[in-house]
Design an enzyme around this catalytic site. Structure first.
Site, PDB file in Angstrom:
ATOM      1  N   ASP A  73       0.790  -1.230   0.000  1.00  0.00           N
ATOM      2  CA  ASP A  73       0.000   0.000   0.000  1.00  0.00           C
ATOM      3  C   ASP A  73       0.823   1.283   0.000  1.00  0.00           C
ATOM      4  OD1 ASP A  73      -2.167  -1.716   0.270  1.00  0.00           O
ATOM      5  OD2 ASP A  73      -3.161  -0.451   1.751  1.00  0.00           O
ATOM      6  N   HIS A 220       3.474  -2.091   3.230  1.00  0.00           N
ATOM      7  CA  HIS A 220       3.491  -0.730   2.680  1.00  0.00           C
ATOM      8  C   HIS A 220       4.814  -0.430   1.987  1.00  0.00           C
ATOM      9  CE1 HIS A 220       0.324  -0.575   5.729  1.00  0.00           C
ATOM     10  NE2 HIS A 220      -0.179   0.459   5.075  1.00  0.00           N
TER      11      HIS A 220
END
Length: 255
Positions: A73, A220
């Site tokens: 992400d 992430h």
């Protein structure tokens, strides 16, 4: 008056040609029959993906029992996305990259690189507004559709399969909007909170302890220093492989 056999044959030949002109479907059927092997049933085309995916949130990896989906992400990021890509390549893992529209607009080369390496794309909204779920539906739609448009503009012709709400804050309206634009709402089932930089051992321990059936794991590549994420991936990915997991993508069509 007697008609010769030769003239009869000529008339029959002309009648056959006329029938073929009047009923072209007869000729059209022949190639399909031949393609099926000259006998038996004609092969059916493969099932096409529905135009509108389910509005429910998918948190399950597609595939067999021991399947896992990796999702990344908040990128693309010019420092950390290439490092994450290299780790994924090393272990031959394909992932879903949930991209923020503004970042995709700033780094279109990275969007194209992610797609070129065989990973899937996910819309993570225009600006990652985690309070989006408390704002008007019109605002949510602008963020969702705008993010998708930015990603598609960065990598023309590449499909955006998923939409992940910032912070996972979905609403019935945001799920519907995503599905209407061909994106399956995407959640997760394992969150090691790598974004908070708790340390590599903590990230690894969380992944191992929080595992569920066919997990979708959240990591992430954007939002700050992701050195811990890169280091954790270098240990988590081979660990999954040693445990017999296959790396797949989150389910798109399954309800």
């Amino acid at each position: 008056m007697a008609i010769s056999r030769r003239r009869i044959r000529r008339r029959a030949h002309r009648a056959g040609l006329a029938a073929a002109v009047l009923i072209p479907g007869v000729l059209m059927c022949a190639p399909s029959y031949a393609a099926a092997g000259g006998g038996g049933e004609v092969a059916k085309p493969s099932k096409a993906r529905p135009a509108m995916p389910p509005v429910t949130i998918t948190r399950t990896a597609a595939g067999a029992e021991r399947s896992v989906a990796i999702t990344i992400d908040d990128g693309p990021d010019p420092v950390w996305t290439p490092k994450v890509l290299d780790v994924l390549d090393h272990y031959r893992v394909k992932a879903v990259f949930c991209m923020i529209g503004k970042h995709a607009q700033e780094h279109p080369d990275l969007v194209r690189e992610v797609a070129a390496r065989g990973h899937r794309l996910c819309d993570h909204s225009v600006g990652h507004d985690t309070a989006m779920d408390r704002k008007p539906v019109a605002y949510q739609e602008r963020e969702i559709v705008g993010g998708k448009t930015m990603i598609e503009k960065a990598a023309p012709g590449v499909r955006v399969d998923y939409y992940r709400a910032p912070g996972g804050a979905f609403t019935p309206a945001s799920r519907r909007i995503a599905a209407e634009h061909g994106m399956r709402p995407l959640g997760w089932s394992v969150d090691p909170r790598d974004w908070s930089r708790p340390g590599v051992p903590s990230i690894i321990e969380s992944v191992e302890k929080l595992l569920v059936h066919r997990p979708t794991v959240l990591f992430h590549d954007g939002g700050g220093d992701r050195s811990e994420t890169v280091a954790a991936l270098e240990r988590v990915l081979p660990w999954f492989a040693e445990k017999g997991y296959a790396f797949t993508f989150p389910a798109v069509d399954a309800a």
